[in-house]
Design a protein around this motif. Structure first.
Motif, PDB file in Angstrom:
ATOM      1  N   GLU A 175     -24.797  12.805  23.172  1.00 12.80           N
ATOM      2  CA  GLU A 175     -25.533  13.317  22.013  1.00 12.80           C
ATOM      3  C   GLU A 175     -25.779  14.810  22.207  1.00 12.80           C
ATOM      4  OE1 GLU A 175     -28.974  10.794  21.870  1.00 12.80           O
ATOM      5  OE2 GLU A 175     -27.830   9.135  21.015  1.00 12.80           O
ATOM      6  N   SER A 182     -22.947  12.893  18.225  1.00  9.02           N
ATOM      7  CA  SER A 182     -22.354  12.838  19.554  1.00  9.02           C
ATOM      8  C   SER A 182     -21.053  13.625  19.586  1.00  9.02           C
ATOM      9  CB  SER A 182     -22.059  11.384  19.935  1.00  9.02           C
ATOM     10  OG  SER A 182     -23.255  10.643  19.954  1.00  9.02           O
ATOM     11  N   SER A 195     -31.521  12.161  13.255  1.00  8.06           N
ATOM     12  CA  SER A 195     -30.268  11.547  13.679  1.00  8.06           C
ATOM     13  C   SER A 195     -29.606  12.438  14.714  1.00  8.06           C
ATOM     14  CB  SER A 195     -29.366  11.388  12.450  1.00  8.06           C
ATOM     15  OG  SER A 195     -28.194  10.706  12.769  1.00  8.06           O
ATOM     16  N   THR A 242     -14.474  10.010  12.493  1.00  7.38           N
ATOM     17  CA  THR A 242     -14.987   9.076  13.493  1.00  7.38           C
ATOM     18  C   THR A 242     -15.766   7.971  12.781  1.00  7.38           C
ATOM     19  OG1 THR A 242     -17.172  10.087  13.816  1.00  7.38           O
ATOM     20  CG2 THR A 242     -15.316  11.038  15.069  1.00  7.38           C
ATOM     21  N   GLU A 243     -16.001   6.895  13.493  1.00  3.88           N
ATOM     22  CA  GLU A 243     -16.822   5.815  12.949  1.00  3.88           C
ATOM     23  C   GLU A 243     -18.269   6.239  12.804  1.00  3.88           C
ATOM     24  OE1 GLU A 243     -16.225   2.269  15.231  1.00  3.88           O
ATOM     25  OE2 GLU A 243     -14.129   2.105  14.631  1.00  3.88           O
ATOM     26  N   ASP A 244     -18.650   7.350  13.442  1.00  8.52           N
ATOM     27  CA  ASP A 244     -20.004   7.886  13.340  1.00  8.52           C
ATOM     28  C   ASP A 244     -20.139   8.907  12.212  1.00  8.52           C
ATOM     29  OD1 ASP A 244     -20.880   6.371  15.541  1.00  8.52           O
ATOM     30  OD2 ASP A 244     -20.215   7.908  16.943  1.00  8.52           O
TER      31      ASP A 244
END
Length: 119
Positions: free
Chosen positions: A50, A64, A61, A5-7
Motif C-alpha cells: 500500500e 497498492s 482507501s 488491475t482488479e483493484d
C-alpha cells in the motif's frame, strides 16, 4: 494501451516506466476525493504494498503498487487539487514506477476484461 488491475487501477507503459492511476469506476465509487497522500520519489516498493492513501467524503482507501519497482515520479498537482481525480480519472495519474521486471504489465487485464469485471 491501458491495462487494468482488479483493484481498479489503470496502467500505461511509457518507455521503461509504468504510469498508474485509478479508473473512472473507482473514482465514482469513492465519491468526491478530498485528500491524496502520495509515495516518495525514489522509494522501492513491492507488488501489493500500500503506497497511496485516498480520502473521499465517503471513505478512505489505499492504492497498492501493481508491480515491484522504484517510484520515479509523483503527481504533486493532486495534493493541491485532489478532486481532479473525479474530473478525469484517466489524466489524474498518481505515480510513475520503473518496474523491476519489464514484462510486469503482461498479466493485467485489457479494457474488455476490465469492463466484464465491473459489469
Amino acid at each position: 494501451m491501458l491495462k487494468y488491475t482488479e483493484d481498479h487501477e489503470w496502467l500505461r507503459a511509457e518507455g521503461d516506466e509504468i504510469v498508474v492511476g485509478i479508473t473512472a469506476h473507482a473514482s465514482e465509487q469513492l465519491g468526491d476525493v478530498v485528500f491524496i497522500e502520495l509515495p516518495e520519489e525514489g522509494r522501492k516498493v513491492e507488488a501489493g504494498e500500500e503506497i497511496v492513501v485516498i480520502e473521499s467524503v465517503k471513505a478512505a482507501s489505499d492504492i497498492s503498487a501493481p508491480v515491484a519497482g522504484t517510484i520515479t515520479a509523483v503527481n504533486t498537482a493532486l495534493a493541491d487539487a485532489p478532486g481532479s481525480v473525479n474530473d478525469d480519472a484517466l489524466t489524474a495519474w498518481f505515480f510513475r514506477i520503473k518496474p523491476a521486471d519489464q514484462g510486469a504489465m503482461d498479466g493485467f487485464m485489457d479494457e474488455d476484461a476490465y469492463r466484464a469485471l465491473i459489469g
